[in-house]
Design an enzyme around this catalytic site. Structure first.
Site, mmCIF file in Angstrom:
data_model
loop_
_atom_site.group_PDB
_atom_site.id
_atom_site.type_symbol
_atom_site.label_atom_id
_atom_site.label_comp_id
_atom_site.label_asym_id
_atom_site.label_seq_id
_atom_site.Cartn_x
_atom_site.Cartn_y
_atom_site.Cartn_z
ATOM 1 N NE ARG A 196 -1.633 1.799 3.488
ATOM 2 C CZ ARG A 196 -1.445 1.685 4.800
ATOM 3 N NH1 ARG A 196 -2.104 0.795 5.499
ATOM 4 N NH2 ARG A 196 -0.573 2.452 5.420
ATOM 5 C CE1 TYR A 253 1.293 2.442 8.777
ATOM 6 C CE2 TYR A 253 0.124 4.216 9.888
ATOM 7 C CZ TYR A 253 0.246 3.346 8.816
ATOM 8 O OH TYR A 253 -0.657 3.385 7.799
ATOM 9 C CG HIS A 303 -6.121 2.185 6.437
ATOM 10 N ND1 HIS A 303 -6.282 0.895 5.982
ATOM 11 C CD2 HIS A 303 -7.287 2.523 7.043
ATOM 12 C CE1 HIS A 303 -7.498 0.471 6.315
ATOM 13 N NE2 HIS A 303 -8.122 1.437 6.949
HETATM 14 C C1 LIG Z 1 -14.733 -6.068 11.913
HETATM 15 C C2 LIG Z 1 -13.935 -4.815 11.775
HETATM 16 N N1 LIG Z 1 -12.984 -4.527 12.677
HETATM 17 C C3 LIG Z 1 -12.244 -3.413 12.560
HETATM 18 C C4 LIG Z 1 -12.469 -2.533 11.527
HETATM 19 C C5 LIG Z 1 -11.620 -1.277 11.390
HETATM 20 N N2 LIG Z 1 -10.718 -1.437 10.236
HETATM 21 C C6 LIG Z 1 -10.960 -0.834 9.062
HETATM 22 S S1 LIG Z 1 -9.783 -1.188 7.930
HETATM 23 C C7 LIG Z 1 -8.910 -2.133 9.024
HETATM 24 C C8 LIG Z 1 -7.623 -2.796 8.603
HETATM 25 C C9 LIG Z 1 -7.798 -3.810 7.512
HETATM 26 O O1 LIG Z 1 -6.548 -4.246 7.054
HETATM 27 P P1 LIG Z 1 -6.419 -5.258 5.866
HETATM 28 O O2 LIG Z 1 -7.358 -6.391 6.052
HETATM 29 O O3 LIG Z 1 -4.977 -5.589 5.727
HETATM 30 O O4 LIG Z 1 -6.939 -4.430 4.582
HETATM 31 P P2 LIG Z 1 -6.323 -3.115 3.918
HETATM 32 O O5 LIG Z 1 -7.072 -1.946 4.466
HETATM 33 O O6 LIG Z 1 -4.876 -3.083 4.231
HETATM 34 O O7 LIG Z 1 -6.585 -3.232 2.449
HETATM 35 C C10 LIG Z 1 -9.543 -2.157 10.263
HETATM 36 C C11 LIG Z 1 -9.020 -2.863 11.426
HETATM 37 C C12 LIG Z 1 -13.487 -2.849 10.614
HETATM 38 N N3 LIG Z 1 -13.776 -2.062 9.565
HETATM 39 N N4 LIG Z 1 -14.209 -3.997 10.745
#
Ligand SMILES: Cc1ncc(C[n+]2csc(CCOP(=O)(O)OP(=O)(O)O)c2C)c(N)n1
Ligand SMILES: [Mg+2]
Length: 392
Positions: A286, A299, A290
């Site tokens: 990425r 970070y 985020h």
């Molecule tokens: C069930 C749940 N827990 C926490 C969140 C908050 N949240 C949004 S994005 C994220 C990180 C996701 O990381 P990843 O699966 O690696 O996907 P990326 O955003 O890196 O594409 C979190 C913890 C959420 N949306 N849903």
């Protein structure tokens, strides 16, 4: 689009030649068909011995490049719109274009996709107007496209939830007798590296496996879950998790559009023929934040980002097209011009999006409504009426 010196040799990498089992520096068993320097690898072997290759016409190669550039440009425009207060939030795909375009173009018309909130490139490949997710992030609608028409489900913000939806859907495809032939239907579920720690995803693995669902789990390992790095999710390469659930896993260079295409097409075709699920780990990065609410400088260090910029998915495709004389300067200029025109058009249309009536937020909660919802709508209507005639 990113500019890169096509001849650049990045740290810790050999320029050429590359072996079939290339790119050990990027991790074990990484399937790669196009190096960061834009060199083509004829074929690559996956961990189970599958040999991957692609055979595109020059026109098709140029088409993939056009997709990558357009998708990046539209994404950059959305980020800019958020910065100017026109969107509430934006989750950029910067750096993940090849994983998304490669897998998105590998889908056949009848295949069904279940995205997260970042799959703008797959959405584009499905033929959905790129304005659609901007309505969602502007807060004026729920997304707007018809999942059945485009075979692309609504964006899912709840991490990992869509893998269960996809599993149920894929089980239904089998029950309806739509697998087992070359024109059968396959399903793909997108999720991130962080999502692999969710119960939902692990439950989806179990169900898809034991019911032999025609499902491809496509994990974009972009190295972070917001600020949490990959080493907080796993001690083994993610694709190896598949083995414990009883289906094959493969790690592909997610910055290589050709390998992403080859690996996804193979997995989808296996699924549609009735050979069950598989896991693809698209190893990528990425390059941006985020979301627009995140500050990644808190970070991660700049040198890490720079190392991945040298593996840029678009620069390597451009280098390949140039070296092989598949495209000339006029072509690249026309793609840039198209990207510019389409992003200006996108911007104009976003600014013209009408604001919905506030009370319309109750309209699509349930297909047939509910007494509780009716009561809330009535209360809200009364509340809004209390402002009538006032200056606010
Ligand atoms: C069930 C749940 N827990 C926490 C969140 C908050 N949240 C949004 S994005 C994220 C990180 C996701 O990381 P990843 O699966 O690696 O996907 P990326 O955003 O890196 O594409 C979190 C913890 C959420 N949306 N849903
Ligand atoms: Mg991630």
């Amino acid at each position: 689009m990113a500019k890169g010196d096509p001849g650049v040799t990045t740290r810790g990498r050999r320029a050429a030649p590359r072996s079939k089992r290339a790119a050990a520096a990027d991790g074990p068993e990484l399937v790669q068909l196009l190096t960061p320097e834009g060199e083509r690898i004829e074929s690559a072997t996956g961990p189970d011995g599958t040999e991957y290759r692609v055979d595109f016409t020059d026109e098709e190669y140029r088409g993939l490049y056009r997709d990558l550039v357009l998708v990046r440009k539209l994404d950059a425009e959305a980020t800019a719109l958020q910065r100017q207060g026109e969107l509430g939030l934006w989750a950029s795909l910067l750096g993940q274009e090849a994983a998304q375009v490669g897998s998105g173009r590998a889908l056949r018309t009848q295949d069904m996709a279940f995205p997260t909130y970042r799959e703008h490139g797959v959405l584009y490949c499905r033929g959905i107007d790129p304005i659609m997710p901007l309505g969602l992030f502007r807060g004026v609608d729920q997304g707007g496209w018809d999942p059945n028409e485009f075979k692309f489900n609504m964006y899912t913000i709840v991490i990992g939830a869509q893998t269960l939806h996809a599993t149920g859907y894929a089980m239904g495809v089998t029950m309806d007798g739509r697998t087992g032939t070359e024109d059968g239907e396959a399903v793909i579920a997108y999720f991130g590296d962080g999502a692999t720690s969710q119960g939902d995803v692990n439950e989806a693995f179990v169900w898809a496996s034991v019911f032999n669902a025609p499902l491809v789990f496509f994990c974009q390992n972009n190295q972070y879950a917001i600020s949490e790095p990959l080493e907080r999710q796993t001690r083994v390469p993610l694709y190896q998790r598949a083995g414990g659930f009883g289906f094959p896993g493969v790690r592909v260079d997610g910055n290589d559009v050709l390998a992403s295409y080859a690996v996804t097409r193979h997995a989808l075709d296996n699924a549609r023929l009735g050979q069950g699920p598989s896991l693809i780990e698209a190893y990528t990065y990425r390059m941006g934040a985020h979301t627009t609410s995140d500050d990644p400088t808190r970070y991660r260090i700049a040198s890490e980002v720079e190392a991945w910029q040298a593996k840029d998915p678009i620069a390597r495709m451009k280098a390949f097209l140039e070296k092989q004389q598949i495209a000339d300067a006029d072509f690249f200029a026309s793609v840039d011009e198209q990207a510019r025109t389409e992003s200006v058009h996108l911007r104009e249309r976003v600014l013209e999006m009408p604001n919905p009536e506030p009370v319309s937020m109750f309209d699509h909660v349930y297909p047939n409504g509910s007494p509780e919802l009716d009561e809330q709508r009535a209360q809200f209507t009364k509340y809004m009426e209390s402002f009538e005639g006032s200056a606010h």
